[in-house]
Design a protein around this motif. Structure first.
Motif, mmCIF file in Angstrom:
data_model
loop_
_atom_site.group_PDB
_atom_site.id
_atom_site.type_symbol
_atom_site.label_atom_id
_atom_site.label_comp_id
_atom_site.label_asym_id
_atom_site.label_seq_id
_atom_site.Cartn_x
_atom_site.Cartn_y
_atom_site.Cartn_z
ATOM 1 N N ARG A 1 0.835 -1.202 0.000
ATOM 2 C CA ARG A 1 0.000 0.000 0.000
ATOM 3 C C ARG A 1 0.873 1.257 0.000
ATOM 4 O O ARG A 1 0.574 2.232 -0.698
ATOM 5 C CB ARG A 1 -0.923 0.000 1.222
ATOM 6 C CG ARG A 1 -2.049 -1.024 1.149
ATOM 7 C CD ARG A 1 -2.993 -0.870 2.336
ATOM 8 N NE ARG A 1 -4.099 -1.814 2.260
ATOM 9 C CZ ARG A 1 -4.222 -2.911 3.023
ATOM 10 N NH1 ARG A 1 -3.294 -3.175 3.937
ATOM 11 N NH2 ARG A 1 -5.251 -3.710 2.878
ATOM 12 N N VAL B 1 -6.108 -4.034 -7.531
ATOM 13 C CA VAL B 1 -7.082 -4.022 -6.436
ATOM 14 C C VAL B 1 -6.734 -2.949 -5.402
ATOM 15 O O VAL B 1 -7.613 -2.211 -4.936
ATOM 16 C CB VAL B 1 -7.167 -5.422 -5.792
ATOM 17 C CG1 VAL B 1 -8.033 -5.380 -4.530
ATOM 18 C CG2 VAL B 1 -7.738 -6.425 -6.788
ATOM 19 N N LEU B 2 -5.461 -2.835 -5.046
ATOM 20 C CA LEU B 2 -5.071 -1.836 -4.048
ATOM 21 C C LEU B 2 -5.257 -0.411 -4.559
ATOM 22 O O LEU B 2 -5.494 0.516 -3.773
ATOM 23 C CB LEU B 2 -3.623 -2.055 -3.615
ATOM 24 C CG LEU B 2 -3.365 -3.339 -2.816
ATOM 25 C CD1 LEU B 2 -1.872 -3.491 -2.515
ATOM 26 C CD2 LEU B 2 -4.173 -3.366 -1.527
ATOM 27 N N GLN B 3 -5.168 -0.213 -5.878
ATOM 28 C CA GLN B 3 -5.434 1.106 -6.445
ATOM 29 C C GLN B 3 -6.869 1.536 -6.156
ATOM 30 O O GLN B 3 -7.130 2.689 -5.772
ATOM 31 C CB GLN B 3 -5.191 1.084 -7.954
ATOM 32 C CG GLN B 3 -5.664 2.309 -8.712
ATOM 33 C CD GLN B 3 -4.874 3.568 -8.399
ATOM 34 O OE1 GLN B 3 -3.779 3.499 -7.835
ATOM 35 N NE2 GLN B 3 -5.419 4.717 -8.780
ATOM 36 N N GLU C 1 -8.783 0.174 -3.776
ATOM 37 C CA GLU C 1 -8.925 0.222 -2.321
ATOM 38 C C GLU C 1 -8.494 1.569 -1.767
ATOM 39 O O GLU C 1 -9.089 2.075 -0.813
ATOM 40 C CB GLU C 1 -8.090 -0.896 -1.688
ATOM 41 C CG GLU C 1 -8.245 -0.969 -0.173
ATOM 42 C CD GLU C 1 -7.051 -1.582 0.525
ATOM 43 O OE1 GLU C 1 -7.254 -2.536 1.291
ATOM 44 O OE2 GLU C 1 -5.918 -1.088 0.330
ATOM 45 N N GLN C 2 -7.451 2.164 -2.371
ATOM 46 C CA GLN C 2 -6.964 3.447 -1.880
ATOM 47 C C GLN C 2 -8.058 4.502 -1.931
ATOM 48 O O GLN C 2 -8.241 5.284 -0.997
ATOM 49 C CB GLN C 2 -5.755 3.895 -2.700
ATOM 50 C CG GLN C 2 -5.119 5.194 -2.216
ATOM 51 C CD GLN C 2 -5.735 6.450 -2.837
ATOM 52 O OE1 GLN C 2 -6.339 6.368 -3.906
ATOM 53 N NE2 GLN C 2 -5.599 7.580 -2.185
ATOM 54 N N HIS C 3 -8.802 4.521 -3.037
ATOM 55 C CA HIS C 3 -9.901 5.482 -3.156
ATOM 56 C C HIS C 3 -10.978 5.206 -2.111
ATOM 57 O O HIS C 3 -11.489 6.134 -1.465
ATOM 58 C CB HIS C 3 -10.518 5.403 -4.554
ATOM 59 C CG HIS C 3 -9.660 5.980 -5.636
ATOM 60 N ND1 HIS C 3 -9.595 7.327 -5.898
ATOM 61 C CD2 HIS C 3 -8.831 5.391 -6.524
ATOM 62 C CE1 HIS C 3 -8.768 7.553 -6.902
ATOM 63 N NE2 HIS C 3 -8.288 6.392 -7.308
ATOM 64 N N LEU C 4 -11.326 3.946 -1.944
ATOM 65 C CA LEU C 4 -12.380 3.586 -1.007
ATOM 66 C C LEU C 4 -11.951 3.837 0.433
ATOM 67 O O LEU C 4 -12.744 4.293 1.262
ATOM 68 C CB LEU C 4 -12.764 2.113 -1.195
ATOM 69 C CG LEU C 4 -13.238 1.726 -2.602
ATOM 70 C CD1 LEU C 4 -13.563 0.240 -2.669
ATOM 71 C CD2 LEU C 4 -14.452 2.560 -3.013
ATOM 72 N N ARG C 5 -10.660 3.555 0.730
ATOM 73 C CA ARG C 5 -10.157 3.751 2.090
ATOM 74 C C ARG C 5 -10.162 5.221 2.463
ATOM 75 O O ARG C 5 -10.542 5.593 3.579
ATOM 76 C CB ARG C 5 -8.746 3.175 2.194
ATOM 77 C CG ARG C 5 -8.220 3.086 3.624
ATOM 78 C CD ARG C 5 -6.914 2.314 3.690
ATOM 79 N NE ARG C 5 -5.803 3.052 3.127
ATOM 80 C CZ ARG C 5 -5.157 2.725 2.021
ATOM 81 N NH1 ARG C 5 -5.520 1.649 1.339
ATOM 82 N NH2 ARG C 5 -4.151 3.456 1.585
ATOM 83 N N LYS D 1 -13.487 6.495 3.500
ATOM 84 C CA LYS D 1 -14.002 5.992 4.779
ATOM 85 C C LYS D 1 -13.254 6.563 5.981
ATOM 86 O O LYS D 1 -13.606 6.271 7.125
ATOM 87 C CB LYS D 1 -13.900 4.461 4.807
ATOM 88 C CG LYS D 1 -14.813 3.751 3.820
ATOM 89 C CD LYS D 1 -14.587 2.251 3.878
ATOM 90 C CE LYS D 1 -15.454 1.516 2.869
ATOM 91 N NZ LYS D 1 -15.190 0.047 2.872
#
Length: 302
Positions: free
Chosen positions: A20, A258-260, A262-266, A269
């Motif tokens: 990450r 996938v982590l790309q 996830e970064q936006h979603l994280r 939140k």
């Protein structure tokens, strides 16, 4: 040939934290440069290869630089020299950054990482084209595109996949040089073909593979013949996960994609409590008491 990776063959989940952090190099910029750190490291790697530096030297230097950048951002040897820090002191700073970032990496691999000066050669033409080419976002036939701004570009994706591939190579018993070079070159066709994602690729149908092959060769024409042949040889691992190198590449490519997202979603939140308490946005210092009272009075304390 197998398309799957057995659970016992997957790298330990603890490596995700480092992956990450490396992925964030797509989003770190500084005033003195155009483009992200990842984009410029992609250009530096191809310039090194085009100038005759071996793939082994290149992956060692690119991985070392990327790891150090997770701690120092765009503070590199040139910046430290500009600040008047003598060479030994600068090397010690960079070594501390590398050592701290590399704690989760296979010890034998870590021992091979070497910082090298940038190559003097200009990168091949496809490097700038890939840096200008945005990734398609999430596409699926029959469904609207999901595009999260700002999009990464293909230079950034390929560099991070290549560094991931090196880090994951020991878990699969793979040769890091082959994985790095194949990863660095796995989207050469997008220097010519705009990225339309999975949905567009399905619509290209039987024309997909021939078009990708022709575009890849057009990009490779910008390299010296000997380097282009090494790239072709490395890219032979790309079609499947039937070899250790293929598994390391596909693990790296999948995790970066996938982590790309996830970064936006994280980021979406994140809470004020996390930012203020866990990340210490307002951190210890001589005016901390005043700052805490200010935020409390304004209703912003977590």
């Amino acid at each position: 040939m197998t398309d799957g990776v057995a659970p016992a063959e997957a790298p330990p989940a603890r490596i995700l934290g480092l992956l990450r952090e490396l992925g964030e190099l797509k989003r770190i910029r500084s005033a003195a440069h155009e483009g992200s750190i990842a984009e410029r490291h992609f250009a530096a790697a191809w310039a090194a290869l085009a100038s005759g530096r071996s793939p082994d030297e290149t992956w060692r230097a690119a991985t070392a630089s990327a790891l150090a950048a997770t701690r120092l951002g765009d503070i590199d040897g040139r910046v430290l020299a500009t600040l008047g820090i003598e060479r030994g002191g600068a090397e010690a700073i960079l070594a501390r950054a590398l050592d701290e970032a590399a704690e989760e990496i296979d010890p034998a691999l870590r021992a091979e990482l070497r910082a090298l000066p940038d190559a003097e050669a200009a990168p091949p033409p496809f490097v700038a084209q890939l840096a200008r080419q945005p990734r398609a976002g999430v596409t699926c036939p029959g469904r609207p595109r999901l595009l999260l701004e700002p999009p990464e570009n293909h230079a950034e994706h390929c560099l991070i996949t290549a560094v991931y591939g090196v880090i994951l190579a020991p878990f699969y018993g793979a040769r890091p040089g082959i994985v790095f070079l194949a990863s660095l070159a796995h989207h050469l066709h997008n220097a010519i073909i705009p990225d339309s994602g999975f949905a567009g690729e399905v619509l290209l149908g039987e024309q997909l593979e021939p078009a990708f092959a022709r575009a890849t060769e057009m990009a490779l024409a910008g390299l010296p013949d000997a380097v282009a042949e090494k790239v072709r040889e490395a890219r032979r691992i790309l079609p499947d996960a039937g070899t250790p190198e293929g598994r390391a590449f596909h693990a790296a490519d999948t995790l970066d994609r996938v982590l790309q997202i996830e970064q936006h979603l994280r980021a979406g939140k994140a809470t004020m409590r996390y930012v203020l308490q866990d990340m210490e946005l307002v951190h210890a210092g001589p005016v901390r008491g005043f700052q805490d009272r200010l935020l409390s009075a304004m209703g912003l304390a977590a």
